[in-house]
Write an enzyme that holds these catalytic residues in place. Structure first.
Site, mmCIF file in Angstrom:
data_model
loop_
_atom_site.group_PDB
_atom_site.id
_atom_site.type_symbol
_atom_site.label_atom_id
_atom_site.label_comp_id
_atom_site.label_asym_id
_atom_site.label_seq_id
_atom_site.Cartn_x
_atom_site.Cartn_y
_atom_site.Cartn_z
ATOM 1 N N TYR A 174 -2.889 8.830 4.830
ATOM 2 C CA TYR A 174 -3.865 9.803 4.297
ATOM 3 C C TYR A 174 -4.745 9.072 5.244
ATOM 4 O O TYR A 174 -5.914 9.487 5.317
ATOM 5 C CB TYR A 174 -3.579 9.228 2.765
ATOM 6 C CG TYR A 174 -4.743 9.789 1.767
ATOM 7 C CD1 TYR A 174 -4.980 11.309 2.040
ATOM 8 C CD2 TYR A 174 -5.557 9.470 1.059
ATOM 9 C CE1 TYR A 174 -5.890 12.333 0.685
ATOM 10 C CE2 TYR A 174 -6.734 9.629 0.190
ATOM 11 C CZ TYR A 174 -6.348 10.975 0.840
ATOM 12 O OH TYR A 174 -7.801 11.269 -0.602
ATOM 13 N N SER A 191 -12.905 9.295 1.384
ATOM 14 C CA SER A 191 -11.946 8.688 -0.110
ATOM 15 C C SER A 191 -12.369 7.258 0.597
ATOM 16 O O SER A 191 -12.612 7.286 1.290
ATOM 17 C CB SER A 191 -10.924 9.289 0.278
ATOM 18 O OG SER A 191 -9.772 8.413 -0.492
#
Length: 259
Positions: free
Chosen positions: A151, A138
């Protein structure tokens, strides 16, 4: 360039958003097998994928990334269908900072387990012919994510693991190229109800951060998938790509120390 024609491709992840679009594009590349692995099968999506190219064998194998025994069983079942893995795409993701175990397990430790269990069937010095491992991180694997620190930690780990596995000495012996793609904000189910997923979301100022994420421009799953397949075909071992707003850009991480 890596020719996908006739290759056995394994995709780990869900049926919605980017995952489905990547698999749809791969079906147009005349691959031999598409093996999809995840917790739940979507029969409608499977039929749609098969309709893209009747010559490609499409199969779903259930697997829980949080359960090593489930993964081992899934690998055993898969190798009863194909004899080697040419392309492994780790596309499973979970944005759920309130559940640290799931966030780390799905995004990082499960991915690493899957790579290690698959390597014997990819490694040219074992039972494979070499190939590609593409891990999906990401933009928050490259940058801080103040509203989602767990995350971000997991996705930073994905990049660190991928770069380490891409060491030239590994590649020389295994023939397996490792690369990582870091999508920017992308329209998907993962982006829904962000405040509820953040362990910091009860703080008013964090709510403002999340609202800014919601209001920012997002790329489409189709745009992201197109560039992921493009990166795959370039087969550059050790490459770290930013996939954002329809653009694919290689990121050059800095090395601060070496032996």
């Amino acid at each position: 360039m890596f020719n996908l024609n006739g290759k056995n491709v394994v995709y780990i992840g869900g049926f919605s958003g980017v995952g489905y679009q990547v698999c749809r594009l791969l079906m147009k590349k005349n691959i031999s097998y598409l093996i999809m692995m995840g917790r739940m099968e979507n029969m409608e999506m499977m039929r749609k994928l098969q309709a893209e190219n009747s010559a490609v064998e499409v199969k779903f194998i259930p697997m829980d990334l949080m359960d090593r025994s489930s993964m081992q069983q899934a690998i055993k079942q898969m190798m009863g269908v194909i004899k080697q893995i040419d392309v492994l795409i780790n596309g499973a993701g979970a944005l759920a900072d309130k559940d640290m175990e799931t966030t780390m397990g799905v995004n990082l430790t499960g991915m690493m387990q899957m790579v290690m269990l698959s390597m014997p069937y990819m490694d040219k010095s074992q039972m494979g012919n070499g190939g590609i491992v593409m891990n999906i991180a990401s933009v928050y694997g490259l940058e801080p994510a103040p509203a989602f620190p767990v995350y971000a930690a997991a996705k930073h780990g994905v990049i660190g693991f991928t770069r380490s596995m891409a060491d030239p000495l590994h590649y020389q012996h295994t023939g397996v190229a490792f690369m990582v793609v870091c999508p920017g904000l992308t329209t998907s189910e993962m982006m829904m109800n962000l405040r509820e997923k953040s362990m910091m979301g009860q703080q008013s100022y964090v709510g403002e951060m999340i609202e800014a994420m919601n209001q920012a421009k997002h790329q489409s799953p189709e745009e992201c998938a197109m560039n992921m397949v493009k990166a795959m075909e370039m087969m550059k071992n050790g490459a770290v790509y930013l996939c954002n707003m329809g653009q694919l850009k290689e990121v050059m991480p800095t090395n601060y120390w070496q032996m």
